[in-house]
Design a protein around this motif. Structure first.
Motif, PDB file in Angstrom:
ATOM      1  N   MET A  50       3.419  14.849  -1.807  1.00 25.74           N
ATOM      2  CA  MET A  50       3.045  13.283  -1.666  1.00 25.74           C
ATOM      3  C   MET A  50       2.521  13.077  -0.268  1.00 25.74           C
ATOM      4  SD  MET A  50       6.509  11.764  -3.519  1.00 25.74           S
ATOM      5  CE  MET A  50       7.526  12.973  -2.873  1.00 25.74           C
ATOM      6  N   LEU A  51       1.829  12.160  -0.167  1.00 21.19           N
ATOM      7  CA  LEU A  51       1.217  11.747   1.040  1.00 21.19           C
ATOM      8  C   LEU A  51       2.437  11.383   2.214  1.00 21.19           C
ATOM      9  CD1 LEU A  51      -1.854   9.158   0.754  1.00 21.19           C
ATOM     10  CD2 LEU A  51      -1.694  11.475   1.866  1.00 21.19           C
ATOM     11  N   THR A  53       2.976   9.284   5.490  1.00 17.74           N
ATOM     12  CA  THR A  53       2.265   8.668   6.554  1.00 17.74           C
ATOM     13  C   THR A  53       3.020   8.318   7.894  1.00 17.74           C
ATOM     14  OG1 THR A  53       3.164   6.705   5.102  1.00 17.74           O
ATOM     15  CG2 THR A  53       0.837   7.389   4.808  1.00 17.74           C
TER      16      THR A  53
ATOM     17  N   LEU B  63      -1.206   2.275   5.205  1.00 24.65           N
ATOM     18  CA  LEU B  63      -0.944   3.234   4.273  1.00 24.65           C
ATOM     19  C   LEU B  63       0.470   3.467   4.128  1.00 24.65           C
ATOM     20  CD1 LEU B  63      -3.171   6.309   4.876  1.00 24.65           C
ATOM     21  CD2 LEU B  63      -2.764   5.303   2.862  1.00 24.65           C
ATOM     22  N   ALA B  64       1.106   3.014   5.273  1.00 23.01           N
ATOM     23  CA  ALA B  64       2.589   2.998   5.073  1.00 23.01           C
ATOM     24  C   ALA B  64       3.055   2.207   4.027  1.00 23.01           C
ATOM     25  CB  ALA B  64       3.252   2.606   6.573  1.00 23.01           C
ATOM     26  N   THR B  67       2.291   3.752   0.510  1.00 21.70           N
ATOM     27  CA  THR B  67       3.357   4.901   0.142  1.00 21.70           C
ATOM     28  C   THR B  67       4.584   4.631   0.025  1.00 21.70           C
ATOM     29  OG1 THR B  67       3.436   5.620   2.575  1.00 21.70           O
ATOM     30  CG2 THR B  67       1.818   6.842   1.104  1.00 21.70           C
ATOM     31  N   PRO B  71       5.253   5.746  -3.764  1.00 18.07           N
ATOM     32  CA  PRO B  71       5.673   7.060  -2.821  1.00 18.07           C
ATOM     33  C   PRO B  71       5.095   8.118  -3.694  1.00 18.07           C
ATOM     34  CG  PRO B  71       7.643   6.338  -4.356  1.00 18.07           C
ATOM     35  CD  PRO B  71       6.395   5.351  -4.411  1.00 18.07           C
ATOM     36  N   THR B  73       2.096   9.082  -4.623  1.00 16.84           N
ATOM     37  CA  THR B  73       0.728   8.941  -4.186  1.00 16.84           C
ATOM     38  C   THR B  73       0.263  10.391  -3.263  1.00 16.84           C
ATOM     39  OG1 THR B  73       0.501   6.764  -3.758  1.00 16.84           O
ATOM     40  CG2 THR B  73      -1.141   8.006  -2.940  1.00 16.84           C
TER      41      THR B  73
END
Ligand SMILES: Cc1cc2nc3c(=O)[nH]c(=O)nc-3n(C[C@H](O)[C@H](O)[C@H](O)COP(=O)(O)OP(=O)(O)OC[C@H]3O[C@@H](n4cnc5c(N)ncnc54)[C@H](O)[C@@H]3O)c2cc1C
Ligand code: FES
Lengths: 594, 239
Positions: A50-51, A53, B63-64, B67, B71, B73
């Protein structure tokens, strides 16, 4: 057909190597399968974490990069967010998601990325920075080459600029790459199969394959390639021995006998016109074909005699061979011209047994497939004029069977034949196959013959005068018959009429004149084209005319007649004898067919 | 004087009966595939990019936020795509549960309807004036043979043009995944004939393909023997 064959052959010469290379590379492909060829044997599935960030620079900070961008992607590379900016359709910029600076792939990261993409048993062996490699066609830039110590010598290329695993390579891949070069005829390694060279090769090959197909279809249509899975037995009796042959059902008796090397006469190659392929079939239900009612006597038909070329393998009953024939191998001992277009060939018998034949009989020569020269190289000076019009060419022919009569008495040490050359007939492309082949035979060469065959033998009417009438190659059986008669215990009276065009064509004249002088026979040569300047005081015209005059003053019915020669002469003479009332039982003739 | 090419000739003929037809098929299919250029087969000329350039100041949700809301992604893409008649800035997300398309600012899901798909297909299609769509259909369970079923569910859009073009657009994102036209379909048939996998058209390792390939070696061999015998023997044979 011949032209197509010729073309097929020459095209094959041009394209053969490439067809072979195509097949070779195809063999490699079918063994390797897609994955093996791509070097993906040890390729691990992609990373799907998962990304993350946290700590990522806000996207808006990258703004200045977005001018003209069509897509921005954020993805994880080695656990670090990476920002990919695409311009147009295929131009990319890679940025570090935590610093906003251009992405850089260091040695350690490259190793980790390579390892993540690798599922094989090896460990990293070596890492090198490279600027170019032939193993990645079309790729440009800087990369890390990460080599693994495994059985396939796997190496993983990681792009420095993006951290992308460009691809895996290994030893089978190198071979596959070569297979692709061969298969696509693209030696740049670009695997472009639309290049001009391969297009040309493809067109030539297409033509080549199609010409082959056309030839095959023609061949199938000609019936030359018939095949039946159904085999049937054929009981056959040759002399005292009986053999059980097994043969495809569609074959004629003649074909079955020939393919089993059992000697059987045939003058027309199975056409049903020569009447020489006689066998006795012990099967009453076998019908009588038109050819048979024409060529065989009522007596023969009643005995069950049939023409082997007219019937399929009989389902019941035995096939009995009529002649005591066998296969012999002969070796040529001498070959000489006795007229401008006729040669005398002498053979010794290589086979242990000597053929036992009767005078007037013939054997069948198995002429092999060969390339023969239309004009032999040993033509004597005086005959050059005659041969001038015969083109000096070579031609290819398939195997054939041809009959030649013995020109010598039985029991002689060597077998002698008189072979007349058959020049190219009107409408034909090549001269006679058999005669040309035999004309080119050299002492020491071997041939295989089958025989003896034939019923052109002496009568047993003791009181009758033996009257021989012939021309051309008809000399052969007549000479044999006369020699045998002279050798017998009490030779009968012999008359010999022989027709030729010119003095040059009078073969064996000296031999018969000498016998005539000794009072052993009456010899009357007749010339049809005697010119004034040649000193000929004998009879002129056609031989049957001379015979006609002669017979006017003698007892026609107290003679046995033997006729053999060119078709016209044969026909005229038989007509004459019929018109004079000679019964069939006193006429014997041999029809050479040409 | 004697020459025995008989056996090889017989073998060559019988092998040609078995292998010859396939040789011709290889030659025909091979010729098609090399002559018709690959980019054309792929239909590169049929389409163009449909998304537009990103605005210089995208002003998208961070982006925060993305996600946090999604979540799972793994990859996030910012695109400027035609939806509902106008170009909109969207997040296109690859997640563990498939792709998602959401508004770049509100992160609300964007669902593409049939008319959106039609508009997208028309904008992908390169020959705008002649774009005559004959059929739009959502394929969910069964893929035609020209489409890998892994792409399902997907929209199929048929055009009435020379090559009967069909574009396949992703149901969720509207991305063009596959392009087909008659020359590709012809190529596919040729490919099928070339590799002799008449079912799925991918397997190059079937036993019959292998038999034919190795049989061809024998066929070539008999041909070479015949060639040598007939082309080069005549001179040698005559003395
Ligand atoms: C019982 C018997 C005994 C024999 N004994 C003798 C003998 O002692 N001596 C002897 O010399 N012969 C003899 N013969 C004849 C001999 O068997 C051959 O028939 C003869 O030698 C011709 O054969 P070939 O193969 O040379 O000619 P072939 O190949 O049969 O050709 C004959 C002629 O036909 C022509 N021709 C070929 N194809 C075509 C075509 N498509 N269209 C038109 N014309 C064509 C050729 O140009 C040639 O002129 C005998 C025959 C028989 C039946
Ligand atoms: S072979 Fe001539 S009739 Fe049978």
């Amino acid at each position: 057909m011949k032209f197509l064959q010729w073309l097929h052959r020459w095209t094959s010469l041009i394209i053969l190597l490439q067809v072979f290379l195509w097949t070779l590379s195809a063999a490699w492909f079918t063994i390797m399968d897609h994955d093996g060829m791509k070097a993906h044997q040890y390729m691990a599935h992609g990373d799907h974490s998962m990304l993350n960030t946290t700590d990522m620079v806000d996207l808006n900070q990258f703004e200045h990069h977005f001018t003209d961008a069509s897509l921005v992607r954020v993805q994880l590379v080695d656990g670090i967010p990476q920002v990919v900016v695409r311009y147009g359709e295929d131009e990319y910029e890679y940025l570090h998601g935590l610093t906003g600076l251009p992405w850089q792939t260091g040695e350690a990261m490259a190793t980790r990325l390579a390892q993540a993409s690798y599922s094989g048993p090896g460990d990293v062996k070596r890492i090198t920075a490279i600027e170019e490699t032939w193993e990645l066609h079309g790729w440009k830039g800087s990369a890390w080459k990460v080599e693994f110590g495994d059985d396939l010598n796997t190496r993983v290329y990681v792009d420095e600029n993006s951290g992308t695993v460009i691809d895996h390579r290994n030893t089978p891949w190198v071979i596959s790459d070569w297979a692709f070069r061969l298969h696509f005829i693209d030696y740049t390694g670009g695997r472009n199969f639309n290049n001009l060279v391969i297009i040309t090769a493809a067109v030539v090959t297409l033509w080549f394959a199609l010409s082959g197909l056309i030839l095959l279809i023609k061949l199938l249509g000609s019936g030359e390639m018939r095949w039946s899975w159904r085999k049937v037995p054929m009981r056959t009796q040759a002399g005292d021995s009986e053999v059980n042959l097994v043969t495809p059902k569609h074959r004629t008796i003649l074909q079955t006998l020939q393919s089993n090397e059992l000697p059987i006469g045939s003058g027309c190659g199975g056409g049903g016109t020569c009447g020489l392929c006689k066998v006795r079939v012990e099967d009453e239900s076998l019908p009588v074909t038109d050819a048979e009612s024409e060529l065989l006597s009522q007596e023969e038909l009643a005995q069950g005699i049939r023409l082997a070329c007219r019937h399929k393998t009989p389902t019941k009953g035995k096939v009995v061979l009529q002649d005591n024939a066998a296969r012999y191998e002969l070796e040529l001992t001498s070959s000489r011209f006795i007229t401008p277009l006729m040669k005398e060939l002498k053979f010794s018998v290589v086979t242990d047994e000597h053929p036992e034949f009767k005078a007037g009989q013939y054997v069948q020569f198995l002429i092999p497939e060969a390339v023969s020269r239309a004009r032999p190289d040993d033509i004597p000076e005086p005959y050059h004029g005659v041969w001038e019009s015969i083109a000096e060419v070579e031609f290819e022919h398939s195997e054939v069977r041809r009959n030649y009569s013995m020109a010598v008495r039985p029991g002689a040490e060597e077998l002698v034949f008189n072979v007349r050359y058959q020049p190219t007939a009107d409408g034909a492309k090549v001269p006679g196959v058999g005669s040309t082949y035999l004309f080119n035979l050299k002492p020491g060469d071997n041939v295989v013959v089958e025989g003896p065959f034939g019923e052109f033998v002496r009568t047993d009417n003791e009181q009758h005068v033996q009257c021989f009438i012939g021309g051309g190659a008809g000399m052969a059986p007549l000479r044999s018959l006369i020699q045998e008669e002279l050798e017998s215990e009490s030779p009968r009276k012999i008359e010999f009429f022989y027709g030729a065009r010119s003095k040059q064509e009078l073969c064996y004249a000296d031999e018969f004149e000498e016998l005539a002088e000794q009072g052993k026979l009456l010899f009357t040569p007749v010339l049809s084209e005697a010119t004034s300047h040649c000193d000929w005081d004998g009879p002129k015209g056609f031989v049957h005319q001379t015979v006609e005059n002669y017979l006017k003053d003698v007892d026609v019915l107290s003679r046995d007649y033997y006729v053999c020669g060119p078709p016209a002469m044969l026909a005229e003479t038989l007509k004459l004898l019929k018109s004079m009332g000679v019964p069939d039982s006193q006429i014997r003739f041999d029809d050479f067919g040409n | 004087m004697k020459q025995r090419s008989g056996t090889y000739r017989v073998w060559h003929r019988w092998l040609s009966l078995v292998l010859g037809v396939q040789m011709v098929i290889w030659a025909i299919s091979g010729a098609y595939m090399v002559i018709v250029q690959l980019p054309f087969i792929h239909g590169v000329h049929l389409t163009q990019e449909s998304d537009q350039k990103l605005p210089v100041n995208p002003g998208a949700a961070s982006l925060a936020e993305v996600t946090e809301k999604f979540p799972h992604t793994t990859e996030a893409e910012l695109v400027n795509r035609l939806v509902n008649g106008e170009y909109r800035l969207l997040w296109q997300l690859r997640t563990h549960f498939g792709d998602r398309l959401v508004d770049a600012n509100t992160l609300e899901p964007v669902v593409l309807g049939k008319s959106d798909i039609r508009a997208l297909a028309e904008s992908y299609y390169a020959f705008k004036e002649e774009a005559r769509i004959t059929n739009i259909e959502l394929l969910t369970t069964e893929a035609p043979s020209e489409l890998n079923p892994a792409h399902l569910p997907i929209w199929r859009i048929d055009f009435d043009d020379f090559g009967r073009t069909a574009l396949y657009l992703d149901q969720t994102t509207g991305e063009m995944k596959v392009r087909r036209h008659d020359f590709w379909r012809g190529f596919d048939i040729m490919w099928m004939l070339h590799i002799m996998d008449y079912k799925d058209r991918v397997d190059i390792t079937t036993w019959w393909l292998r038999i034919f390939i190795f049989g061809t070696f024998g066929f070539i061999f008999t041909g070479i023997v015949l060639l040598i015998q007939t082309l080069f023997s005549s001179r040698r044979k005559l003395r």
